[in-house]
Write a protein that holds these residues in place. Structure first.
Motif, PDB file in Angstrom:
ATOM      1  N   ASP A 155       0.829  -1.205   0.000  1.00 19.55           N
ATOM      2  CA  ASP A 155       0.000   0.000   0.000  1.00 19.55           C
ATOM      3  C   ASP A 155       0.864   1.256   0.000  1.00 19.55           C
ATOM      4  OD1 ASP A 155      -2.220  -1.620   0.038  1.00 19.55           O
ATOM      5  OD2 ASP A 155      -2.533  -1.453   2.203  1.00 19.55           O
ATOM      6  N   LEU A 156       1.944   1.245   0.795  1.00 17.33           N
ATOM      7  CA  LEU A 156       2.850   2.396   0.842  1.00 17.33           C
ATOM      8  C   LEU A 156       3.561   2.586  -0.492  1.00 17.33           C
ATOM      9  CD1 LEU A 156       4.374   1.881   4.408  1.00 17.33           C
ATOM     10  CD2 LEU A 156       2.853   3.737   3.681  1.00 17.33           C
ATOM     11  N   MET A 157       3.928   1.477  -1.131  1.00 21.24           N
ATOM     12  CA  MET A 157       4.567   1.549  -2.447  1.00 21.24           C
ATOM     13  C   MET A 157       3.618   2.201  -3.462  1.00 21.24           C
ATOM     14  SD  MET A 157       5.618  -1.547  -5.033  1.00 21.24           S
ATOM     15  CE  MET A 157       3.875  -1.802  -5.397  1.00 21.24           C
ATOM     16  N   VAL A 158       2.375   1.751  -3.478  1.00 15.66           N
ATOM     17  CA  VAL A 158       1.387   2.301  -4.408  1.00 15.66           C
ATOM     18  C   VAL A 158       1.183   3.793  -4.149  1.00 15.66           C
ATOM     19  CG1 VAL A 158      -1.048   2.256  -5.084  1.00 15.66           C
ATOM     20  CG2 VAL A 158       0.206   0.102  -4.760  1.00 15.66           C
ATOM     21  N   GLU A 159       1.127   4.174  -2.855  1.00 14.06           N
ATOM     22  CA  GLU A 159       0.947   5.579  -2.511  1.00 14.06           C
ATOM     23  C   GLU A 159       2.142   6.416  -2.974  1.00 14.06           C
ATOM     24  OE1 GLU A 159      -0.744   9.060  -0.924  1.00 14.06           O
ATOM     25  OE2 GLU A 159      -1.556   7.121  -1.543  1.00 14.06           O
ATOM     26  N   CYS A 160       3.344   5.886  -2.808  1.00 15.79           N
ATOM     27  CA  CYS A 160       4.549   6.610  -3.250  1.00 15.79           C
ATOM     28  C   CYS A 160       4.552   6.787  -4.764  1.00 15.79           C
ATOM     29  CB  CYS A 160       5.809   5.864  -2.802  1.00 15.79           C
ATOM     30  SG  CYS A 160       6.167   6.039  -1.044  1.00 15.79           S
ATOM     31  N   TYR A 161       4.158   5.745  -5.494  1.00 16.71           N
ATOM     32  CA  TYR A 161       4.093   5.868  -6.953  1.00 16.71           C
ATOM     33  C   TYR A 161       3.019   6.877  -7.364  1.00 16.71           C
ATOM     34  CZ  TYR A 161       7.317   2.073  -8.076  1.00 16.71           C
ATOM     35  OH  TYR A 161       8.437   1.302  -8.229  1.00 16.71           O
ATOM     36  N   ARG A 162       1.920   6.915  -6.596  1.00 17.44           N
ATOM     37  CA  ARG A 162       0.865   7.885  -6.904  1.00 17.44           C
ATOM     38  C   ARG A 162       1.394   9.311  -6.697  1.00 17.44           C
ATOM     39  NH1 ARG A 162      -2.478  11.196  -4.737  1.00 17.44           N
ATOM     40  NH2 ARG A 162      -1.657  10.821  -2.656  1.00 17.44           N
ATOM     41  N   LYS A 163       2.108   9.520  -5.601  1.00 18.36           N
ATOM     42  CA  LYS A 163       2.699  10.833  -5.337  1.00 18.36           C
ATOM     43  C   LYS A 163       3.735  11.187  -6.399  1.00 18.36           C
ATOM     44  CE  LYS A 163       2.073  10.780  -0.307  1.00 18.36           C
ATOM     45  NZ  LYS A 163       2.783  10.753   1.002  1.00 18.36           N
ATOM     46  N   ALA A 164       4.518  10.180  -6.817  1.00 17.39           N
ATOM     47  CA  ALA A 164       5.535  10.420  -7.850  1.00 17.39           C
ATOM     48  C   ALA A 164       4.882  10.838  -9.157  1.00 17.39           C
ATOM     49  CB  ALA A 164       6.378   9.164  -8.053  1.00 17.39           C
ATOM     50  N   ASP A 165       3.787  10.182  -9.515  1.00 11.59           N
ATOM     51  CA  ASP A 165       3.069  10.547 -10.749  1.00 11.59           C
ATOM     52  C   ASP A 165       2.536  11.978 -10.661  1.00 11.59           C
ATOM     53  OD1 ASP A 165       3.537   8.084 -11.861  1.00 11.59           O
ATOM     54  OD2 ASP A 165       1.603   7.234 -11.259  1.00 11.59           O
ATOM     55  N   LYS A 166       2.010  12.333  -9.486  1.00  8.94           N
ATOM     56  CA  LYS A 166       1.449  13.674  -9.310  1.00  8.94           C
ATOM     57  C   LYS A 166       2.544  14.740  -9.405  1.00  8.94           C
ATOM     58  CE  LYS A 166      -1.288  16.530  -6.172  1.00  8.94           C
ATOM     59  NZ  LYS A 166      -1.981  16.593  -4.857  1.00  8.94           N
ATOM     60  N   SER A 167       3.663  14.516  -8.688  1.00  8.45           N
ATOM     61  CA  SER A 167       4.747  15.507  -8.723  1.00  8.45           C
ATOM     62  C   SER A 167       5.391  15.567 -10.108  1.00  8.45           C
ATOM     63  CB  SER A 167       5.806  15.180  -7.664  1.00  8.45           C
ATOM     64  OG  SER A 167       6.393  13.915  -7.891  1.00  8.45           O
ATOM     65  N   ARG A 168       5.409  14.440 -10.827  1.00 10.69           N
ATOM     66  CA  ARG A 168       5.958  14.435 -12.189  1.00 10.69           C
ATOM     67  C   ARG A 168       5.068  15.265 -13.111  1.00 10.69           C
ATOM     68  NH1 ARG A 168       5.901   9.453 -12.827  1.00 10.69           N
ATOM     69  NH2 ARG A 168       8.051   8.956 -12.193  1.00 10.69           N
ATOM     70  N   GLU A 169       3.744  15.130 -12.949  1.00  9.18           N
ATOM     71  CA  GLU A 169       2.818  15.933 -13.758  1.00  9.18           C
ATOM     72  C   GLU A 169       3.005  17.426 -13.463  1.00  9.18           C
ATOM     73  OE1 GLU A 169      -1.069  14.545 -12.900  1.00  9.18           O
ATOM     74  OE2 GLU A 169      -0.834  12.627 -13.955  1.00  9.18           O
ATOM     75  N   GLU A 170       3.172  17.760 -12.174  1.00  8.58           N
ATOM     76  CA  GLU A 170       3.379  19.160 -11.805  1.00  8.58           C
ATOM     77  C   GLU A 170       4.708  19.677 -12.358  1.00  8.58           C
ATOM     78  OE1 GLU A 170       3.071  19.291  -7.584  1.00  8.58           O
ATOM     79  OE2 GLU A 170       0.893  19.010  -7.561  1.00  8.58           O
ATOM     80  N   ALA A 171       5.739  18.815 -12.336  1.00 11.56           N
ATOM     81  CA  ALA A 171       7.043  19.211 -12.886  1.00 11.56           C
ATOM     82  C   ALA A 171       6.934  19.461 -14.387  1.00 11.56           C
ATOM     83  CB  ALA A 171       8.086  18.135 -12.600  1.00 11.56           C
ATOM     84  N   ASP A 172       6.187  18.613 -15.079  1.00 12.33           N
ATOM     85  CA  ASP A 172       5.990  18.806 -16.523  1.00 12.33           C
ATOM     86  C   ASP A 172       5.261  20.121 -16.800  1.00 12.33           C
ATOM     87  OD1 ASP A 172       7.237  16.410 -16.980  1.00 12.33           O
ATOM     88  OD2 ASP A 172       5.395  15.256 -17.234  1.00 12.33           O
ATOM     89  N   ALA A 173       4.270  20.442 -15.941  1.00 10.48           N
ATOM     90  CA  ALA A 173       3.530  21.700 -16.112  1.00 10.48           C
ATOM     91  C   ALA A 173       4.459  22.898 -15.894  1.00 10.48           C
ATOM     92  CB  ALA A 173       2.356  21.752 -15.133  1.00 10.48           C
ATOM     93  N   ARG A 174       5.329  22.799 -14.867  1.00  5.20           N
ATOM     94  CA  ARG A 174       6.294  23.880 -14.612  1.00  5.20           C
ATOM     95  C   ARG A 174       7.276  24.011 -15.781  1.00  5.20           C
ATOM     96  NH1 ARG A 174       3.273  24.039 -10.913  1.00  5.20           N
ATOM     97  NH2 ARG A 174       3.629  24.841  -8.808  1.00  5.20           N
ATOM     98  N   HIS A 175       7.646  22.889 -16.369  1.00  3.70           N
ATOM     99  CA  HIS A 175       8.584  22.953 -17.500  1.00  3.70           C
ATOM    100  C   HIS A 175       7.938  23.641 -18.694  1.00  3.70           C
ATOM    101  CE1 HIS A 175      11.894  21.915 -20.092  1.00  3.70           C
ATOM    102  NE2 HIS A 175      11.050  21.371 -20.959  1.00  3.70           N
ATOM    103  N   ARG A 176       6.666  23.317 -18.938  1.00  2.00           N
ATOM    104  CA  ARG A 176       5.966  23.979 -20.044  1.00  2.00           C
ATOM    105  C   ARG A 176       5.864  25.479 -19.786  1.00  2.00           C
ATOM    106  NH1 ARG A 176       2.830  19.213 -19.647  1.00  2.00           N
ATOM    107  NH2 ARG A 176       1.293  20.260 -18.346  1.00  2.00           N
ATOM    108  N   ALA A 177       5.579  25.854 -18.531  1.00  2.00           N
ATOM    109  CA  ALA A 177       5.507  27.273 -18.188  1.00  2.00           C
ATOM    110  C   ALA A 177       6.874  27.933 -18.342  1.00  2.00           C
ATOM    111  CB  ALA A 177       5.000  27.436 -16.752  1.00  2.00           C
ATOM    112  N   PHE A 178       7.927  27.201 -17.969  1.00  2.75           N
ATOM    113  CA  PHE A 178       9.292  27.723 -18.118  1.00  2.75           C
ATOM    114  C   PHE A 178       9.604  27.992 -19.587  1.00  2.75           C
ATOM    115  CE2 PHE A 178      13.502  26.194 -19.499  1.00  2.75           C
ATOM    116  CZ  PHE A 178      14.290  27.242 -19.018  1.00  2.75           C
ATOM    117  N   VAL A 179       9.299  27.038 -20.449  1.00  2.00           N
ATOM    118  CA  VAL A 179       9.583  27.196 -21.882  1.00  2.00           C
ATOM    119  C   VAL A 179       8.796  28.380 -22.447  1.00  2.00           C
ATOM    120  CG1 VAL A 179       9.305  26.126 -24.155  1.00  2.00           C
ATOM    121  CG2 VAL A 179      10.170  24.769 -22.235  1.00  2.00           C
ATOM    122  N   GLU A 180       7.529  28.487 -22.053  1.00  2.00           N
ATOM    123  CA  GLU A 180       6.691  29.582 -22.554  1.00  2.00           C
ATOM    124  C   GLU A 180       7.242  30.940 -22.103  1.00  2.00           C
ATOM    125  OE1 GLU A 180       2.052  31.151 -22.207  1.00  2.00           O
ATOM    126  OE2 GLU A 180       2.608  29.129 -21.542  1.00  2.00           O
ATOM    127  N   ALA A 181       7.630  31.034 -20.818  1.00  2.00           N
ATOM    128  CA  ALA A 181       8.177  32.293 -20.296  1.00  2.00           C
ATOM    129  C   ALA A 181       9.510  32.625 -20.959  1.00  2.00           C
ATOM    130  CB  ALA A 181       8.352  32.202 -18.778  1.00  2.00           C
TER     131      ALA A 181
END
Length: 286
Positions: free
Chosen positions: A185-211
């Protein structure tokens, strides 16, 4: 014309400063997005590493479950053999009960396995635990009867010891299985958090490129304005130089005419002042 050029230069200068200010703002914003992106990427790596640790611990616990099950089953088999011998003894002496020790014990093993592997409500699990308890009591009652015979007392004790050891291992099996589920269960939760932070990082990267692209566009406009300013400076400087030359020519002509007038008066016998002499010198008439 010169005033128009100066006014246009002021407009271009103001526009240049606007592009410069906006460029600097966008570069600062791009740097902020880059920092946030990098922090989120580091966070993602940490979550993935933590998930991997839980996966390894889960796999270890599952391996322990398998090993303990084999050991438990081996002890139960040995106990079953002894209980079968006891059942044969009971048959030979005509004292057979409907619920034989071996059959009851196998039912207990089945119910314990069901408790371990199936999801059930708290009430249903309590009923199951109570049923196991009652069946174990039946086993103890039949074993108590067998204990009255001294010839098989030792064998019964051995069977009990084996069953007790198997029961202890069953507890460890349950504990290891629970631990494996916790780590899963902890492993699944960590992967879920990793997916979420990866999505946020991708969004920040897109904003960085645009800026960054917008900052580059503002910088390009700033450079173009600077070029226009240099062009205006050249034109304005040329106009000012030409105007100065025209003014000088006009002034020289005026001085010449005045000097010729004074010189004619001098020739007519009039006296000259110091200023008159200086004017004649400037016009090179004397």
């Amino acid at each position: 014309m010169l005033n128009d050029l100066i006014d246009k230069r002021k407009t271009i200068l103001a526009e240049s400063e606007q592009h410069k200010e906006r460029r600097n703002e966008l570069n600062a914003l791009a740097s902020q997005y880059a920092r946030e992106r990098n922090e989120l990427n580091n966070q993602t790596r940490q979550f993935v590493e933590e998930a991997q640790q839980h996966k390894e611990l889960r796999d270890k616990s599952n391996k322990d479950v398998s090993t303990l099950k084999d050991q438990r089953n081996e002890l139960n088999e040995k106990a079953n053999v002894l209980f079968e011998e006891l059942e044969e003894y009971k048959k030979e002496h005509g004292n057979i009960k409907k619920g034989q020790v071996k059959d009851i014990q196998r039912q207990i093993e089945f119910l314990e396995f069901k408790q371990q592997t199936e999801a059930m409500s708290a009430d249903k699990e309590r009923d199951l635990v109570e049923k196991i308890k009652q069946m174990k009591q039946q086993v103890r009652e039949q074993e108590a009867e067998l204990e009255q015979n001294k010839e098989i007392r030792g064998k019964l004790q051995d069977a009990r010891d084996l069953r007790k050891a198997a029961s202890d291992l069953h507890i460890k099996v349950t504990e290891s299985a629970d631990l494996a589920q916790q780590h899963h269960d902890l492993m699944v939760e960590c992967y879920r958090k990793a997916d979420k932070s990866r999505e946020e990082a991708d969004a920040r990267h897109r904003a960085f490129v645009e800026a960054q692209e917008s900052a580059d566009a503002e910088h390009k406009s700033f450079i173009e304005c600077q070029k226009e300013l240099r062009d205006y400076d050249k034109v304005i400087s040329g106009v000012r130089t030409k105007t100065k030359k025209v003014k000088t020519v006009k002034e020289n002509k005026s001085v010449r005419m005045e000097a010729e007038k004074i010189f004619n008066s001098f020739k007519s016998g009039e006296k000259l002042t110091t200023d008159d002499l200086l004017l004649l010198q400037r016009s090179k008439l004397i």
